[in-house]
Design a protein around this motif. Structure first.
Motif: not given
Length: 537
Positions: A169, A429, A442, A460, A533, A537
């Protein structure tokens, strides 16, 4: 409490070199083999090079290269000299490598030939000493030498290593681990896996990752066991003959490796014949076949494996069910670079499916602000293995701890009545559903990745709906829809609808996906195979 034998890595090193002098220590498959005595001579040689070139106490030494005995020699030579080792992941980009050299204030680097091209001219000029890891030759000497202190007796709270994380991240941060952080970790894991001098570790993960360095290098070294390195990537074709020859007793892995073996070898074998597939579809048939397949899997691994450690990310539940029913000697652990790394884990005889096990001896874990209904919340930790902080980053260090001194993992979890920890996902997340439900992407991704046509996925939120980015297995897709005259694009559109129905039939109502989008390129990942990730996003 646990019994800690050493408080510094120097004590640990000196004890092993003396006690296990004639034992095989590190080797490269098909090439060199070093005893503990041979290895100590190499460490002494490197210490002299560092000393003669003015590398002093607390100076930072970068370690960048693939797994080999000289990587470990560089590690011990640095900490024995009182300098601070900075292991860098070989998968880091050129910009990341040079950024770490600058941020860490490194004065020396021990680098492999493969990685040399990543050094910028600016970094080459900044570094006083450049040593080639492959043969320990000097590429750059220090022109302004100052005698360094050879006899170094560290304190347990001295910094031994700064490890730059490969966060999914954010930009990497330098985790400062003390001698005691690392030595206490080695003592904590004694209950999970008793290592003996006859053990043979096969190293398949990067040594620069804390998981492999602490438990795959320092731990066997402490007990006089041997570690075998391989020069090529650990693909199935490379590993199979090596496993049969060296017959390892211990392997540390990330989920991806065993998941690939299950998907490409075991599941393919089951699906080959319709009768076997039919038997496997029943609970009793599945358990029987898994037990038989487990015997074969143990033989494939050389027949001596007694500990197959899995960490780094969550293991697919279907794959874990197979390992459990196959009676394969696997064990799950949970931790972070900041915790050196393990804070929870199990032995092979105490596993519970989808749990990382209870807290380790010497560690305290609790849930911060638990949900009153589910008990879920952020996992926080205390223990002697918790980092000293982030290098030159007081703000990030402050954010990493609660006001009363607990380390914030930023992972969400829940304990069962027996103290077993279940990881739900990353705090950043988690998606909040329309009615306030906690949605863990996840868990949905594990279902998606269980589909035979999927390579990888990421879930997402977009405009209040769940969207799945999916990388499809084009090769398998062509095989399955070979008889169809539709184009590949049309086949993928058909598969998207099929996948959405498959996933939504297996997840709860508020975790259902509304759209499947093809991810044409491979997801960008960290060296531990987690998707970055923040890029999607």
């Amino acid at each position: 409490m646990f019994e800690q034998k050493f408080s510094t890595l120097v004590e640990l090193y000196d004890n092993s070199v003396c006690k296990y002098s004639g034992n095989e220590c590190f080797s490269v498959y098909g090439k060199e083999k070093l005893t503990f005595h041979d290895f100590s001579l190499r460490v002494d040689h490197l210490r002299n090079i560092l000393s003669e070139n003015g590398i002093n106490l607390e100076d930072k030494v970068i370690l960048l290269g693939q797994n080999m005995p000289n990587w470990s020699a560089g590690y011990f030579a640095t900490v024995k000299s009182g300098s601070v080792i900075v292991p860098v992941l070989p998968d880091f980009s050129e910009d990341e490598v040079n950024g770490i050299i600058s941020h860490s204030d490194a004065k020396a680097i021990i680098i492999s030939k493969r990685q040399l091209k990543k050094l910028s001219e600016e970094s080459r000029e900044k570094l006083d000493v450049i040593i080639l890891m492959d043969d320990l030759s000097l590429i750059k000497r220090c022109n302004n030498k100052s005698a360094s202190k050879k006899d170094y007796i560290p304190a347990s709270d001295d910094i031994a290593a700064i490890i730059y994380t490969s966060g999914t991240t954010s930009k990497p941060k330098g985790v400062m681990l003390t001698h005691n952080n690392l030595c206490s970790q080695l003592a904590m894991v004694e209950d999970l896996h008793k290592v003996v001098a006859d053990d043979v570790f096969l190293s398949i993960l990067p040594l620069s990752h804390t998981y492999e360095c602490s438990l795959g290098m320092l731990l066997p070294f402490m007990h006089g066991a041997s570690v075998v390195y391989i020069e090529k990537p650990p693909t199935a074709n490379i590993l199979l003959p090596i496993l049969k020859e060296i017959r390892p007793t211990t392997i540390l892995s990330v989920p991806l490796i065993i998941e690939k073996i299950y998907k490409n070898k075991i599941l393919a074998q089951i699906n080959e014949k319709s009768l076997i597939r039919k038997i496997y579809s029943t609970k009793s048939g599945r358990k029987l076949l898994n037990k038989i397949l487990g015997i074969k899997l143990k033989q494939t691994f050389g027949g001596r494996v007694r500990f197959f450690g899995i960490g780094g990310s969550k293991l697919d539940p279907i794959v874990e069910r197979f390992l459990y029913e196959a009676e394969f000697p696997y064990a799950i652990g949970y931790g972070l670079t900041e915790t050196a790394p393990l804070i929870a884990g199990v032995s092979t005889s105490t596993v519970k499916i989808q749990s990382t096990g209870p807290q380790l001896k010497g560690v305290e874990l609790r849930i911060l602000n638990p949900n009153p209904q589910t008990g879920e919340g952020e996992i926080i930790a205390k223990g002697p293995n918790i980092m000293a902080g982030y290098y030159k980053n007081e703000e990030a260090t402050k954010e990493a701890f609660t006001e009363d001194g607990w380390f914030r993992t930023k992972d969400l979890g829940v304990f069962d009545k027996k103290g077993y920890l279940y990881i739900k996902g990353r705090l950043g997340n988690m998606i909040l559903g329309a009615s306030g439900e906690n949605i863990y992407p996840e868990e949905i991704e594990h279902v998606i990745n269980g589909h035979s046509m999927v390579v990888d996925s990421l879930v997402k939120e977009e405009k209040g709906k769940l969207v799945a980015l999916v990388q499809f297995n084009k090769e398998e897709l062509e095989k399955k829809y070979d008889s169809m005259k539709d184009s590949l694009e049309q086949k993928i559109e058909t598969l998207k609808l099929e996948l959405m129905h498959y996933v939504n039939s297996k997840v709860n109502r508020f975790s259902r996906i509304s759209l499947v989008v093809e991810q044409a390129n491979t997801f960008e990942k960290t060296p531990t195979h987690k998707i970055k990730r923040f890029l999607y996003q």
